[in-house]
Write a protein that holds these residues in place. Structure first.
Motif, PDB file in Angstrom:
ATOM      1  N   ALA A 160      -7.915   8.265   0.632  1.00  0.00           N
ATOM      2  CA  ALA A 160      -7.798   9.679   1.005  1.00  0.00           C
ATOM      3  C   ALA A 160      -6.531  10.304   0.425  1.00  0.00           C
ATOM      4  O   ALA A 160      -6.559  11.410  -0.111  1.00  0.00           O
ATOM      5  CB  ALA A 160      -7.802   9.827   2.523  1.00  0.00           C
ATOM      6  N   LEU A 161      -5.430   9.589   0.511  1.00  0.00           N
ATOM      7  CA  LEU A 161      -4.167  10.176   0.045  1.00  0.00           C
ATOM      8  C   LEU A 161      -4.051  10.112  -1.480  1.00  0.00           C
ATOM      9  O   LEU A 161      -3.479  11.003  -2.108  1.00  0.00           O
ATOM     10  CB  LEU A 161      -2.976   9.487   0.720  1.00  0.00           C
ATOM     11  CG  LEU A 161      -2.884   9.728   2.228  1.00  0.00           C
ATOM     12  CD1 LEU A 161      -1.754   8.904   2.850  1.00  0.00           C
ATOM     13  CD2 LEU A 161      -2.675  11.213   2.541  1.00  0.00           C
TER      14      LEU A 161
ATOM     15  N   GLY B  36      -2.782  16.179   2.408  1.00  0.00           N
ATOM     16  CA  GLY B  36      -3.503  15.291   1.497  1.00  0.00           C
ATOM     17  C   GLY B  36      -4.846  14.881   2.077  1.00  0.00           C
ATOM     18  O   GLY B  36      -5.866  14.861   1.375  1.00  0.00           O
ATOM     19  N   MET B  37      -4.864  14.587   3.367  1.00  0.00           N
ATOM     20  CA  MET B  37      -6.114  14.177   4.005  1.00  0.00           C
ATOM     21  C   MET B  37      -7.121  15.322   4.043  1.00  0.00           C
ATOM     22  O   MET B  37      -8.314  15.127   3.827  1.00  0.00           O
ATOM     23  CB  MET B  37      -5.839  13.650   5.401  1.00  0.00           C
ATOM     24  CG  MET B  37      -5.098  12.313   5.351  1.00  0.00           C
ATOM     25  SD  MET B  37      -5.127  11.473   6.915  1.00  0.00           S
ATOM     26  CE  MET B  37      -4.475   9.869   6.450  1.00  0.00           C
TER      27      MET B  37
ATOM     28  N   ASP C 123      -6.633  10.268  -3.566  1.00  0.00           N
ATOM     29  CA  ASP C 123      -7.574  11.297  -4.021  1.00  0.00           C
ATOM     30  C   ASP C 123      -7.452  12.527  -3.124  1.00  0.00           C
ATOM     31  O   ASP C 123      -8.446  13.121  -2.725  1.00  0.00           O
ATOM     32  CB  ASP C 123      -9.008  10.720  -3.972  1.00  0.00           C
ATOM     33  CG  ASP C 123     -10.037  11.722  -4.481  1.00  0.00           C
ATOM     34  OD1 ASP C 123      -9.724  12.472  -5.421  1.00  0.00           O
ATOM     35  OD2 ASP C 123     -11.145  11.758  -3.910  1.00  0.00           O
ATOM     36  N   GLY C 124      -6.249  12.923  -2.797  1.00  0.00           N
ATOM     37  CA  GLY C 124      -6.034  14.063  -1.909  1.00  0.00           C
ATOM     38  C   GLY C 124      -5.437  15.230  -2.657  1.00  0.00           C
ATOM     39  O   GLY C 124      -6.010  15.726  -3.623  1.00  0.00           O
ATOM     40  N   SER C 125      -4.266  15.667  -2.235  1.00  0.00           N
ATOM     41  CA  SER C 125      -3.599  16.783  -2.907  1.00  0.00           C
ATOM     42  C   SER C 125      -2.787  16.241  -4.088  1.00  0.00           C
ATOM     43  O   SER C 125      -2.628  15.029  -4.241  1.00  0.00           O
ATOM     44  CB  SER C 125      -2.659  17.477  -1.918  1.00  0.00           C
ATOM     45  OG  SER C 125      -1.589  16.599  -1.595  1.00  0.00           O
TER      46      SER C 125
ATOM     47  N   LYS D  67     -12.638  17.696  -0.938  1.00  0.00           N
ATOM     48  CA  LYS D  67     -13.209  17.150  -2.182  1.00  0.00           C
ATOM     49  C   LYS D  67     -14.491  16.380  -1.884  1.00  0.00           C
ATOM     50  O   LYS D  67     -15.484  16.497  -2.601  1.00  0.00           O
ATOM     51  CB  LYS D  67     -12.217  16.198  -2.846  1.00  0.00           C
ATOM     52  CG  LYS D  67     -11.126  16.889  -3.645  1.00  0.00           C
ATOM     53  CD  LYS D  67     -10.300  15.820  -4.360  1.00  0.00           C
ATOM     54  CE  LYS D  67      -9.046  16.409  -4.973  1.00  0.00           C
ATOM     55  NZ  LYS D  67      -8.174  15.391  -5.569  1.00  0.00           N
TER      56      LYS D  67
ATOM     57  N   ARG E 294     -18.174  17.199  -3.251  1.00  0.00           N
ATOM     58  CA  ARG E 294     -18.954  16.228  -4.030  1.00  0.00           C
ATOM     59  C   ARG E 294     -20.318  15.991  -3.392  1.00  0.00           C
ATOM     60  O   ARG E 294     -21.333  15.924  -4.075  1.00  0.00           O
ATOM     61  CB  ARG E 294     -18.184  14.898  -4.135  1.00  0.00           C
ATOM     62  CG  ARG E 294     -17.091  14.920  -5.208  1.00  0.00           C
ATOM     63  CD  ARG E 294     -16.647  13.504  -5.571  1.00  0.00           C
ATOM     64  NE  ARG E 294     -15.905  12.841  -4.517  1.00  0.00           N
ATOM     65  CZ  ARG E 294     -14.563  12.802  -4.436  1.00  0.00           C
ATOM     66  NH1 ARG E 294     -13.832  13.399  -5.363  1.00  0.00           N
ATOM     67  NH2 ARG E 294     -13.968  12.174  -3.454  1.00  0.00           N
TER      68      ARG E 294
ATOM     69  N   SER F  90       0.146  14.316  -2.580  1.00  0.00           N
ATOM     70  CA  SER F  90      -0.166  13.020  -1.968  1.00  0.00           C
ATOM     71  C   SER F  90      -0.542  12.015  -3.061  1.00  0.00           C
ATOM     72  O   SER F  90      -0.206  10.838  -2.974  1.00  0.00           O
ATOM     73  CB  SER F  90      -1.253  13.160  -0.898  1.00  0.00           C
ATOM     74  OG  SER F  90      -2.519  13.394  -1.459  1.00  0.00           O
TER      75      SER F  90
ATOM     76  N   ALA G 266      -7.193  17.804   1.890  1.00  0.00           N
ATOM     77  CA  ALA G 266      -7.639  18.021   0.501  1.00  0.00           C
ATOM     78  C   ALA G 266      -8.726  17.017   0.157  1.00  0.00           C
ATOM     79  O   ALA G 266      -9.737  17.366  -0.478  1.00  0.00           O
ATOM     80  CB  ALA G 266      -6.449  17.887  -0.451  1.00  0.00           C
ATOM     81  N   HIS G 267      -8.547  15.779   0.589  1.00  0.00           N
ATOM     82  CA  HIS G 267      -9.549  14.750   0.305  1.00  0.00           C
ATOM     83  C   HIS G 267     -10.863  15.069   1.014  1.00  0.00           C
ATOM     84  O   HIS G 267     -11.946  14.923   0.434  1.00  0.00           O
ATOM     85  CB  HIS G 267      -9.037  13.374   0.744  1.00  0.00           C
ATOM     86  CG  HIS G 267     -10.031  12.284   0.525  1.00  0.00           C
ATOM     87  ND1 HIS G 267     -10.397  11.853  -0.735  1.00  0.00           N
ATOM     88  CD2 HIS G 267     -10.763  11.546   1.400  1.00  0.00           C
ATOM     89  CE1 HIS G 267     -11.305  10.892  -0.624  1.00  0.00           C
ATOM     90  NE2 HIS G 267     -11.544  10.685   0.669  1.00  0.00           N
TER      91      HIS G 267
END
Lengths: 328, 251
Positions: free
Chosen positions: B145-146, A308-309, B148-150, A315, A319, B153, A311-312
């Motif tokens: 972060a989490l 997740g981190m 707006d992550g995968s 992004k 941007r 998440s 992916a952020h």
């Protein structure tokens, strides 16, 4: 020092190797971009990462008592200590990374059992006194090895060790302080302290690794100044230092053969059970399974967090890039 | 006023004590080493704050009890922490969401307490505020972060928010004791902190692409001590074990 039985090998020869050895003999530090023999690099990676893994796995036996620490102050001290250990792990991994291996690769090798951590962390912490014993004996044994490693030939490793040693001596003092309180405390506390010493004495002696006579890798590592003292030398130094401390606490070292040799000024002591040591290294210690399971679970459960981190971060970068295009 | 003040100090110290305890359970089990270190750091900060709050509570009470006595020898019904902080850690997302909601409230509270007419409280608040501003920054960054992550998440963070949101309302519950302290300029009314909390929550959760639940329902019972969750008792059996098993021993 949490590295045991680190395999050391040399496959290089020729003038480059001679020049390299001459630098080491002259006490120069080897830095990441310098030429080094493949065996030196390999051995260092093994040794530094085994040390790093030990710091990380070592959080578990002590973490086991954070939620049960007897006072707010003890809890704060223990939390700070375990946090230091995670920090040691982090900069040792960084030192290993300078040799061309990634932290993730090393982590995976720990998790699937290809790489080892110190045998000592496969023993359970059953009472609060074990937290004292770990600080006093385990950190005490670690310091014996780490102090000379501040002078080791590989620059990043030596520098990491300087910082680690400062913190380790505080760790040892807090351990001894816990033991002192208990040894001077109630009957139950004294029993607890003695029991912890009984269980941690021999595993602590094992931390230095088998006798030099059995240690096939020592000579090469010593000529490279990756290892500074022999296992037996350090073990003797540890016993000589620790026995008077145990006496001061009024505790009995669990060794009937223990006596001061008036001729040498050193203590004579019984060898630990090396069969047990090898069993622990081979996965049959009291807590091997739990320790690796806990680390694997942390890693697996954390996968979505790391993903997740990442992916952020992607992004955000995208941007920023498109904002730049718009601005232009 | 003495009783109100004691109650107020217990509420502060119990919130930080219980939350610190929960976070410390992560030690050695976090998703990456940096998080292990950061979580231990926050647990340590909160524990230090606990020593100050409960230390002052013991002093105000004047019954010869110490901060350790208050932490280790009270039973669940005498604890005054909000239920939010005694909830089990859940996954890392739930832990961070709980932390974010608490931090957003905590920053607002300490900002006001730093101007308390009680100098001892003002001093503790000013010292804590420096730490808690950083806690907020970190938990907000992680939630963003989490969130707006995968895909995974995001889903986990939304579930965490849905799960925790109804436990945040208790932090703003206001009773007669709060009014008495407010009249004396000692502490703000918790209800007055809600607007600042909302502003922070809306901004951060918006950046995290998460939806704030529409419900206005709020669980309560922790800060009044009338009805904690079942989780607190289990936490205390662990935290208080040695003090209970070996009464009077010094460690």
């Amino acid at each position: 020092m949490y590295a045991q039985m680190v395999k050391s090998e040399n496959t290089d020869s020729g003038p480059e190797l001679d020049a390299f050895q001459a630098r080491i003999d002259a006490g120069e530090k080897i830095e990441p971009k310098d030429w080094m023999p493949a065996g030196y690099r390999k051995t260092l990676i093994r040794q530094i990462s085994q040390h790093a893994h030990s710091e990380i796995v070592g959080q578990l036996p002590e973490g086991n008592w954070i939620t049960r620490a007897p006072t707010l102050e003890r809890k704060a001290i223990l939390l700070a200590k375990v946090q230091d250990e995670a920090g040691h792990g982090l900069y040792l991994y960084c030192a290993a990374e300078t040799l061309g291996v990634s932290r993730d690769e090393l982590t995976e090798m720990l998790l699937d059992g290809r790489m080892k951590y110190s045998s000592i962390f496969n023993y359970p912490t059953l009472t609060w006194a074990d937290i004292g014993a770990i600080g006093w004996l385990v950190d005490g044994a670690a310091i014996m090895n780490q102090v000379p490693l501040q002078r080791t030939s590989y620059g990043p490793y030596a520098r990491a060790m300087v910082r680690i040693c400062k913190e380790e001596s505080f760790h040892q003092r807090q351990g001894y302080d816990i033991m002192m309180k208990m040894a001077q405390g109630s009957e139950a506390q004294k029993r607890m302290a003695q029991d912890a010493l009984n269980r941690y004495w021999y595993p602590s002696l094992m931390m230095f690794g088998p006798s030099d006579k059995e240690s096939v890798h020592s000579a090469q590592s010593m000529s490279w100044r990756i290892k500074i003292n022999s296992n037996d030398e350090l073990r003797q130094k540890f016993v000589d230092q620790t026995v008077p401390q145990a006496e001061y606490l009024g505790l009995t070292v669990p060794d009937e053969n223990l006596r001061l040799d008036p001729e040498t000024g050193h203590y004579k002591f019984s060898e630990p059970d090396w069969t047990e040591f090898f069993e622990v290294l081979n996965g049959n210690g009291p807590c091997n399974k739990e320790r690796l399971e806990a680390r694997n679970k942390a890693w697996d459960d954390g996968q979505w967090v790391r993903d997740g981190m990442m992916a952020h971060a992607r992004k955000k970068a995208a941007r920023a890039a498109s904002a730049k295009v718009v601005a232009e | 006023m003495g009783d109100h003040l004691f109650e107020f100090l217990l509420r502060q110290g119990d919130n930080t004590l219980i939350l610190s305890h929960r976070i410390s359970e992560w030690c050695g089990h976090a998703p990456i080493i940096e998080e292990d270190i950061a979580l231990a750091n926050i647990a340590l900060d909160l524990l230090g704050q606990t020593q100050m709050w409960l230390g002052l509570a013991a002093e105000v009470e004047g019954a010869g009890r110490s901060a350790d006595d208050l932490a280790m020898l009270r039973d669940a019904w005498d604890f005054r922490n909000a239920i939010l902080v005694e909830r089990p850690n859940g996954d890392f997302g739930q832990t961070m969401m709980r932390q974010f909601l608490f931090d957003a409230y905590h920053v607002e509270l300490l900002n006001r307490l730093a101007n308390s007419t009680d100098e001892r409280i003002a001093a503790i608040a000013a010292k804590s505020l420096k730490e808690v501003e950083y806690h907020f920054e970190r938990s907000a960054t992680t939630v963003i972060a989490l969130g707006d992550g995968s895909e995974e998440s995001h889903a986990r963070m939304q579930a965490a928010l849905d799960d925790q949101w109804t436990f945040a309302g208790e932090l703003f519950e206001t009773d007669a004791g709060d009014h008495a302290l407010n009249d004396a300029g000692i502490a703000p009314l918790p209800s007055e902190l809600r607007a600042g909390f909302n502003t922070r929550a809306i901004a951060v959760l918006g950046d995290a692409t998460l939806n704030i639940p529409e419900t206005t329902f709020a669980h309560s019972g922790g800060r009044s001590g009338k009805r904690h969750s079942e989780h607190l008792g289990h936490l205390l059996t662990q935290m208080q074990w040695l003090q209970r098993a070996y009464p009077g021993a010094t460690w």
